[in-house]
Enzyme design. Sequence first.
Site, PDB file in Angstrom:
ATOM      1  CE  LYS B  94      -9.914 -25.689 -10.130  1.00 52.22           C
ATOM      2  NZ  LYS B  94      -8.777 -24.535 -10.782  1.00 52.22           N
ATOM      3  CD  GLN B 138      -8.882 -22.141 -14.021  1.00 55.66           C
ATOM      4  OE1 GLN B 138      -9.200 -22.367 -12.622  1.00 55.66           O
ATOM      5  NE2 GLN B 138      -8.547 -23.451 -14.410  1.00 55.66           N
ATOM      6  CG  ASP B 161      -4.956 -22.374  -7.004  1.00 53.56           C
ATOM      7  OD1 ASP B 161      -5.317 -24.098  -7.180  1.00 53.56           O
ATOM      8  OD2 ASP B 161      -5.007 -21.812  -8.262  1.00 53.56           O
TER       9      ASP B 161
END
Lengths: 343, 343
Positions: B94, B138, B161
């Site tokens: 990412k 994460q 997200d």
Amino acid sequence: MLLGVRWVLRTQNYKCIVKCVLMQQQRQQQQQFYAHKHNFSMAQIIDGKAIAAEIRAELRKDVEAFKATGHREPHLTAILVGNDQASETYVRMKMNAAQDVGISSETRRLPATTSEHELLDIIDTLNKDESVDGILVQLPVPDHMNERKVCNAIVCEKDVDGFNVFNVGRMCLDMKSMIPATPLGVIELLKRAGIDTFGKNAVVVGRSKNVSMPIAMLMHADGRNETGAMDATVTICHRFTPPKELAKYCSMADIIITATGVPGLITKEMVKPGACVIDVGITRITDPNTGKTKLVGDVDFEEVRQVAGYITPVPGGVGPMTVAMLMHNTFTAAKNLAKINKS
Amino acid sequence: MLLGVRWVLRTQNYKCIVKCVLMQQQRQQQQQFYAHKHNFSMAQIIDGKAIAAEIRAELRKDVEAFKATGHREPHLTAILVGNDQASETYVRMKMNAAQDVGISSETRRLPATTSEHELLDIIDTLNKDESVDGILVQLPVPDHMNERKVCNAIVCEKDVDGFNVFNVGRMCLDMKSMIPATPLGVIELLKRAGIDTFGKNAVVVGRSKNVSMPIAMLMHADGRNETGAMDATVTICHRFTPPKELAKYCSMADIIITATGVPGLITKEMVKPGACVIDVGITRITDPNTGKTKLVGDVDFEEVRQVAGYITPVPGGVGPMTVAMLMHNTFTAAKNLAKINKS
């Protein structure tokens, strides 16, 4: 039945009676065909009115016990903007049900000219009012209001309709939340009628955000999570599903739940013998012969009941469940708020 | 290819080459069979890597133009708690992608012993930090943390997200929101590969809340609403769908999207000739012969490609799209925040 027919025979026109007896025999043969082929006869009618009455009786007891431990009466406030006749009827039914189960209630009637700002102010006051447990705004609101903004204005804890975006998000994540009354009523109907859904094929016809979407979510999701969902394989059909495909999916389904408002959409040929058919549709139509109006669902009831294993009528199916589950939500809100205030 | 085979013939063992040529002929015959019967040959591979590169190139240009109008570089902060190797790899990918498209980024590494309270404090600081546009934690977080609480702590505007319950609710109501990167990647793949979904039959295999549920939502919902969804008829299958029923639903599908992590779940027999197969599954397995590990999807790729019309490989299919769409979300967050700060 035949005895009755014989009795009528003595007093009525002979030809007519013969026709009646023949039709009856034909119907019995039809039933016997299904009884023979599929080991059942006419569909068992899931009596939503009786199940809703059962739920209301349970609630009445629970509310009584709640008050007996020193809590005040749960309270529901409904807001009705404008003079829509159907909305008037719905709110009246809800208020009657509240009274029936021991929930105090109030209807705030606002003129159709009320501004969105005024309505939001009233909701804000009710949000802060400790004597109010449940708030609902009867939809639809007038066109000059943003329905989404209105739904989101009700604090989650008092949002007994479950339309606040936060409650929607929680429900879609299988978390405890206020679940809209109609979807909750459908699930409760299935549970109380003893319909097995685990790993079964279900079709949800419709994709509305207040009814079909929550039904699809509760039907397919994981029963081990907080919403206690139904673990079925779920197909979502909608206005852009070609009729042939809709028929195909329905004919594979153990459970069909339809919520489209299209009378007669679900016909006998589409239903697997023995399937459970839940009709959430409700449309007022005018009988071309009598000129009188009546309520009908999405399902061709008379035909489909000859094939299905279980079926809900309209009216008297999902409708009464919606009202009962709204009372359930209001009582849940009252219990939660009592806990919050105590802690 | 045959030329190459002939060239090899001069230098290699004869028997082996004959076998090779025979196999090739057999494969061609197989292809011709499908080409004849279904008017197409081997599935067209949807190259997720190439499409993701295309999206990243577009983003690079857009970010450049954004900066040229006086805005600072968009910024993404990733939080990595503990030392999970897979998580390390994902975050690194990412961060590389961010650099590639001109988004500045930072990884906050926290020890596995970090308390939930400490993590929430850090998120709170980042929420208020005007130099940060996107925040992601994460997953998975260590067991002593409540993942849901962590996801909800990120303010919606920076929740790249799309896991905050408020964003989930908005998405499920077809409203503009941050959509999780993998589902968004799947939809973008379908759009860019020119796969028609309107009124088509789709199957989503899996019901996870971060991947499958949003895919099912975006696949069935109304394209006229804010999420620009795909208007397909959608069947949601999951662990409790009997294998026979899964096969039946898949064989009716124009589009199969699978996200289970069960290698080889989707076989050739389950796929309708010409269907589009999107493989979101990704599992690391060990080759019993070589002892080496490799990544595989849910789909028996070599077999299914002989029947399908379109197929995504693993790796190189949905994976790169997830990373590209995360960058898309970060840039969207930066643009939205710039608007908010301006107004």
